[in-house]
Design a protein around this motif. Sequence first.
Motif, PDB file in Angstrom:
ATOM      1  N   ALA A   1      31.498  24.317  56.946  1.00 36.96           N
ATOM      2  CA  ALA A   1      30.976  24.520  55.592  1.00 36.96           C
ATOM      3  C   ALA A   1      31.208  25.957  55.161  1.00 36.96           C
ATOM      4  O   ALA A   1      31.003  26.889  55.950  1.00 36.96           O
ATOM      5  N   PRO A   2      31.612  26.172  53.911  1.00 43.68           N
ATOM      6  CA  PRO A   2      31.864  27.540  53.446  1.00 43.68           C
ATOM      7  C   PRO A   2      30.565  28.290  53.205  1.00 43.68           C
ATOM      8  O   PRO A   2      29.496  27.675  53.060  1.00 43.68           O
TER       9      PRO A   2
ATOM     10  N   SER B   1      30.898  29.291  47.661  1.00 48.03           N
ATOM     11  CA  SER B   1      30.703  28.094  46.847  1.00 48.03           C
ATOM     12  C   SER B   1      30.256  28.453  45.441  1.00 48.03           C
ATOM     13  O   SER B   1      30.776  27.936  44.438  1.00 48.03           O
TER      14      SER B   1
ATOM     15  N   ASP C   1      31.232  19.192  47.057  1.00 46.36           N
ATOM     16  CA  ASP C   1      31.093  19.859  48.357  1.00 46.36           C
ATOM     17  C   ASP C   1      32.364  19.747  49.184  1.00 46.36           C
ATOM     18  O   ASP C   1      32.814  20.710  49.827  1.00 46.36           O
TER      19      ASP C   1
ATOM     20  N   GLN D   1      34.796  22.757  50.406  1.00 46.66           N
ATOM     21  CA  GLN D   1      35.050  22.810  51.840  1.00 46.66           C
ATOM     22  C   GLN D   1      36.552  22.802  52.134  1.00 46.66           C
ATOM     23  O   GLN D   1      37.039  23.525  53.014  1.00 46.66           O
TER      24      GLN D   1
ATOM     25  N   TRP E   1      37.961  26.227  51.248  1.00 43.55           N
ATOM     26  CA  TRP E   1      37.617  27.205  52.283  1.00 43.55           C
ATOM     27  C   TRP E   1      38.484  27.036  53.527  1.00 43.55           C
ATOM     28  O   TRP E   1      38.920  28.010  54.140  1.00 43.55           O
ATOM     29  N   GLN E   2      38.749  25.755  53.898  1.00 40.43           N
ATOM     30  CA  GLN E   2      39.591  25.503  55.051  1.00 40.43           C
ATOM     31  C   GLN E   2      41.013  25.977  54.807  1.00 40.43           C
ATOM     32  O   GLN E   2      41.665  26.554  55.689  1.00 40.43           O
TER      33      GLN E   2
END
Length: 452
Positions: A111-112, A117, A151, A155, A158-159
């Motif tokens: 999770a970021p 977010s 979400d 996510q 961020w990945q």
Amino acid sequence: MRLVLQLIARLALIVLLCLAAATIWVTVDAYRSVDRATAASADRVSQALEALYWRELLLRSNRTRDHLLPVPDWRTTETMKLIAPGICVQFKPETAFEKPLCGQSKGLGAAPPRWFSGLVETILGDHAAVAQAISARATTAGTVSAIADPDAAIQLAWQRIQDSFGVALAMAIAIGVLASLAIAHALAPARGIVSALQRMAEGEHHPALPRFRSMELAMIGRAVGELGDRLAQANEQRAALTERLLDIRDEERRALARELHDEFGQNLTAILAFASTIESAGKGRNDQVAQDARMITQSVSHLMACLRGTLSRLRRPLAEELGLEAGLVALTQNYQHAARPAIRLDLHGDLADIQGPVAVTAYRMAQECLTNALRHTDASEVSLRVERRSGPDSALLISVEDDGGGDAGQLVQSAGFGLTGIRERIAAVGGSLTIGPAARGLSVSATIPLAA
């Protein structure tokens, strides 16, 4: 700050800016790729549903019916494969209690952070839903609606950043290191140029420079060579001009000595003779007249003594007539009789054959330094050392040292005529003058090449 460090610092700043720009671009692209995945998922599911309609031959009545029923069973594993991760698809008209069919969002990564977010949602906004109609020829069978899970979208972004940032950081470090080595290698010849300029400042007018591959450095090298040629030419011209000026000054001094000897000397001799006559005639008749005549005689005798000292300094130096060694011996004996401090003469090497400009320059330097030590210091001892150094770099070393104190820095900055003349004489014969502190006073040293 060194130029290499400045360039490396600027390069590091550029690399950091590029890395930040790449991170922002990856974030935006990852976030927008979710919209593309949403549209693609809706399109793929709608095409699959349309194929299901035709495969099951559900069109059993007039093709102009408003709706085609029943709805085929589309919630299968095959349909799940058509939905991108983090995308939820819903079919309308939906059956009762039907939930959206969402793609697998597991495995997208950690999770970021909350700040990431919030920042992404604030700047880039929410994802829009995509609706794709299912058409079986001219009849509308329904609509496939796809929307991204917020979400899961963040996510995924961020990945993507984590995956790309590592590679980008490694590339940035590699580029920075390699570019720094290239900059340091390209600017390495600058040290040779600086060293050459320093040697030129010390008197070496044609320092050896390596061949430069860079056109700019080669141009600088040629400019340094041309500067050395001009400095050598300027020094030669200055030395010739200085020598000519010194010759003219010596001629003027000799002419002035002749004028003083012929005019003042004869007149003072005549005055002295008149005073002696008046003193002889006044004896026995007027003691006051005889006393005045004696005072005139004493004053004229003092003036004649001063005139002889002046003429001795204005005439050709003894070093030019008798040689350097005999001239220095006579000079120290003359100052020894007239001065309070003890003068110690220390001669090394064969000085008998040193004549010409070198002998005159050494003699004048010794004369000026002894005069300054006697006039401006309270020295008790003055040391005059002259040494002839043989070998390939044969030169004459002269050193005058006293114990009368004084400030060497102030003497270096002095603009007196005597010291200036000594500098000019030594420079004219290619020598060098050094002024510095001694143990208890000042030291003036000169090196005169005998090749002059």
